[in-house]
Design a protein around this motif. Structure first.
Motif, mmCIF file in Angstrom:
data_model
loop_
_atom_site.group_PDB
_atom_site.id
_atom_site.type_symbol
_atom_site.label_atom_id
_atom_site.label_comp_id
_atom_site.label_asym_id
_atom_site.label_seq_id
_atom_site.Cartn_x
_atom_site.Cartn_y
_atom_site.Cartn_z
ATOM 1 N N PRO A 1 12.323 7.888 1.251
ATOM 2 C CA PRO A 1 13.257 7.074 1.940
ATOM 3 C C PRO A 1 12.552 5.695 2.015
ATOM 4 C CG PRO A 1 12.685 9.172 2.991
ATOM 5 C CD PRO A 1 11.782 9.133 1.899
ATOM 6 N N LEU A 2 13.723 4.702 2.027
ATOM 7 C CA LEU A 2 13.222 3.501 2.202
ATOM 8 C C LEU A 2 12.098 3.292 3.325
ATOM 9 C CD1 LEU A 2 13.271 0.418 1.019
ATOM 10 C CD2 LEU A 2 15.385 0.237 2.444
ATOM 11 N N ALA A 3 12.556 3.927 4.252
ATOM 12 C CA ALA A 3 11.856 3.696 5.775
ATOM 13 C C ALA A 3 10.348 4.003 5.515
ATOM 14 C CB ALA A 3 12.529 4.695 6.934
ATOM 15 N N ASP A 4 10.043 4.816 4.732
ATOM 16 C CA ASP A 4 8.572 5.344 4.425
ATOM 17 C C ASP A 4 7.647 4.309 3.572
ATOM 18 O OD1 ASP A 4 9.282 7.803 5.251
ATOM 19 O OD2 ASP A 4 8.936 9.021 3.579
ATOM 20 N N LEU A 5 8.714 3.495 3.002
ATOM 21 C CA LEU A 5 7.734 2.280 2.271
ATOM 22 C C LEU A 5 7.521 0.983 3.316
ATOM 23 C CD1 LEU A 5 9.517 2.015 -1.071
ATOM 24 C CD2 LEU A 5 7.504 3.439 -0.497
ATOM 25 N N VAL A 6 8.548 1.100 4.548
ATOM 26 C CA VAL A 6 8.269 -0.179 5.280
ATOM 27 C C VAL A 6 7.736 0.308 6.740
ATOM 28 C CG1 VAL A 6 10.142 -1.296 3.925
ATOM 29 C CG2 VAL A 6 10.830 0.025 5.731
ATOM 30 N N ASP B 1 0.813 -1.267 0.042
ATOM 31 C CA ASP B 1 -0.053 -0.074 0.109
ATOM 32 C C ASP B 1 0.862 1.411 -0.046
ATOM 33 O OD1 ASP B 1 -2.216 -1.634 0.102
ATOM 34 O OD2 ASP B 1 -2.737 -1.281 2.004
ATOM 35 N N GLN B 2 2.035 1.151 0.613
ATOM 36 C CA GLN B 2 2.670 2.283 0.741
ATOM 37 C C GLN B 2 3.604 2.553 -0.545
ATOM 38 O OE1 GLN B 2 1.689 3.901 3.431
ATOM 39 N NE2 GLN B 2 3.673 4.384 4.173
ATOM 40 N N VAL B 3 4.034 1.579 -1.064
ATOM 41 C CA VAL B 3 4.569 1.637 -2.578
ATOM 42 C C VAL B 3 3.495 2.452 -3.510
ATOM 43 C CG1 VAL B 3 5.407 0.374 -4.373
ATOM 44 C CG2 VAL B 3 6.273 -0.197 -2.274
ATOM 45 N N ARG B 4 2.557 1.766 -3.467
ATOM 46 C CA ARG B 4 1.336 2.109 -4.401
ATOM 47 C C ARG B 4 0.945 3.773 -4.225
ATOM 48 N NH1 ARG B 4 -2.626 -0.499 -2.785
ATOM 49 N NH2 ARG B 4 -2.182 -2.522 -4.427
ATOM 50 N N ALA B 5 0.855 4.175 -2.861
ATOM 51 C CA ALA B 5 0.601 5.399 -2.559
ATOM 52 C C ALA B 5 1.812 6.409 -3.184
ATOM 53 C CB ALA B 5 0.441 5.680 -1.051
ATOM 54 N N ALA B 6 3.056 5.934 -2.820
ATOM 55 C CA ALA B 6 4.132 6.885 -3.448
ATOM 56 C C ALA B 6 4.216 6.873 -5.048
ATOM 57 C CB ALA B 6 5.536 6.214 -2.578
ATOM 58 N N ARG B 7 3.757 5.606 -5.587
ATOM 59 C CA ARG B 7 3.711 5.742 -7.060
ATOM 60 C C ARG B 7 2.932 6.748 -7.523
ATOM 61 N NH1 ARG B 7 0.532 3.331 -10.339
ATOM 62 N NH2 ARG B 7 -0.366 1.816 -8.841
ATOM 63 N N THR C 1 8.917 -9.896 -1.620
ATOM 64 C CA THR C 1 9.880 -9.184 -2.411
ATOM 65 C C THR C 1 11.366 -9.014 -2.000
ATOM 66 O OG1 THR C 1 10.299 -7.298 -4.133
ATOM 67 C CG2 THR C 1 9.316 -6.805 -1.796
ATOM 68 N N LEU C 2 12.288 -8.845 -2.775
ATOM 69 C CA LEU C 2 13.637 -8.647 -2.231
ATOM 70 C C LEU C 2 13.823 -7.241 -1.795
ATOM 71 C CD1 LEU C 2 15.779 -10.106 -5.455
ATOM 72 C CD2 LEU C 2 15.031 -11.344 -3.185
ATOM 73 N N ILE C 3 14.548 -7.023 -0.893
ATOM 74 C CA ILE C 3 14.885 -5.755 -0.250
ATOM 75 C C ILE C 3 15.519 -4.681 -1.412
ATOM 76 C CG2 ILE C 3 17.179 -6.431 0.633
ATOM 77 C CD1 ILE C 3 14.540 -3.988 2.501
ATOM 78 N N ASP C 4 16.471 -5.499 -2.341
ATOM 79 C CA ASP C 4 16.916 -4.808 -3.260
ATOM 80 C C ASP C 4 15.799 -4.090 -4.167
ATOM 81 O OD1 ASP C 4 19.327 -5.916 -2.179
ATOM 82 O OD2 ASP C 4 19.512 -7.191 -3.723
ATOM 83 N N HIS C 5 14.635 -4.881 -4.338
ATOM 84 C CA HIS C 5 13.498 -4.077 -5.269
ATOM 85 C C HIS C 5 13.052 -3.114 -4.312
ATOM 86 C CE1 HIS C 5 12.776 -8.209 -7.299
ATOM 87 N NE2 HIS C 5 13.871 -7.633 -7.763
ATOM 88 N N LEU C 6 12.900 -3.055 -3.112
ATOM 89 C CA LEU C 6 12.357 -2.005 -2.362
ATOM 90 C C LEU C 6 13.256 -0.931 -2.574
ATOM 91 C CD1 LEU C 6 10.747 -3.838 0.444
ATOM 92 C CD2 LEU C 6 9.433 -2.960 -1.369
ATOM 93 N N ILE C 7 14.577 -1.187 -2.311
ATOM 94 C CA ILE C 7 15.642 -0.105 -2.518
ATOM 95 C C ILE C 7 15.486 0.708 -3.710
ATOM 96 C CG2 ILE C 7 18.234 0.466 -2.389
ATOM 97 C CD1 ILE C 7 18.094 -1.847 -0.093
ATOM 98 N N VAL C 8 15.463 -0.011 -4.815
ATOM 99 C CA VAL C 8 15.436 0.641 -5.991
ATOM 100 C C VAL C 8 14.203 1.453 -6.562
ATOM 101 C CG1 VAL C 8 17.184 -0.661 -7.526
ATOM 102 C CG2 VAL C 8 14.888 -1.511 -7.388
ATOM 103 N N ILE C 9 13.007 0.962 -5.824
ATOM 104 C CA ILE C 9 11.625 1.545 -5.971
ATOM 105 C C ILE C 9 11.681 2.662 -5.028
ATOM 106 C CG2 ILE C 9 9.288 1.309 -5.201
ATOM 107 C CD1 ILE C 9 9.521 -1.774 -6.034
ATOM 108 N N ALA C 10 12.271 2.565 -3.803
ATOM 109 C CA ALA C 10 12.366 4.084 -3.025
ATOM 110 C C ALA C 10 13.029 5.060 -3.771
ATOM 111 C CB ALA C 10 12.832 3.698 -1.913
ATOM 112 N N ASP C 11 14.251 4.609 -4.325
ATOM 113 C CA ASP C 11 15.050 5.437 -5.225
ATOM 114 C C ASP C 11 14.330 6.171 -6.206
ATOM 115 O OD1 ASP C 11 17.678 6.762 -5.320
ATOM 116 O OD2 ASP C 11 17.562 5.691 -7.272
ATOM 117 N N ALA C 12 13.681 5.371 -7.031
ATOM 118 C CA ALA C 12 12.992 5.708 -8.191
ATOM 119 C C ALA C 12 11.998 6.852 -7.884
ATOM 120 C CB ALA C 12 12.374 4.777 -9.062
ATOM 121 N N LEU C 13 11.159 6.579 -6.653
ATOM 122 C CA LEU C 13 10.037 7.353 -6.388
ATOM 123 C C LEU C 13 10.437 8.583 -5.504
ATOM 124 C CD1 LEU C 13 7.508 4.453 -5.501
ATOM 125 C CD2 LEU C 13 7.585 6.075 -7.281
ATOM 126 N N ASP C 14 11.667 8.685 -5.277
ATOM 127 C CA ASP C 14 12.370 9.784 -4.474
ATOM 128 C C ASP C 14 11.596 9.759 -3.034
ATOM 129 O OD1 ASP C 14 14.207 11.861 -4.030
ATOM 130 O OD2 ASP C 14 12.599 13.400 -4.767
#
Length: 77
Positions: A71-76, A19-25, A56-69
């Motif tokens: 912080p990774l902490a905001d997604l998790v 849900d956090q990923v979707r909201a940021a996207r 999902t891999l933490i690596d995927h969350l890291i690159v998603i957070a970066d692409a969405l500008d």
């Protein structure tokens, strides 16, 4: 990966992260397809992450957070 079913709280937490990923996207006005292009994942993988249907891999969350500008902490949180 454990062979036993995951506890319900793990599945709920995975969905909350999705849900956090979707909201940021959506805040960036990106489609799942466009986000996938930015992070070199296919749209189906982005959808699975957002739905919380697969681990999902933490690596995927890291690159998603970066692409969405964001912080990774905001997604998790």
């Amino acid at each position: 990966m454990p062979t036993d079913p995951l506890p319900p709280w793990v599945i709920a937490r995975r969905r909350k992260i999705g849900d956090q990923v979707r909201a940021a996207r959506l805040a960036q006005k990106l489609s799942q397809e466009k986000l996938g292009e930015l992070v070199d994942l296919d749209r189906k993988t982005v959808n699975r992450i957002e739905q919380g249907s697969h681990a999902t891999l933490i690596d995927h969350l890291i690159v998603i957070a970066d692409a969405l500008d964001v912080p990774l902490a905001d997604l998790v949180r």
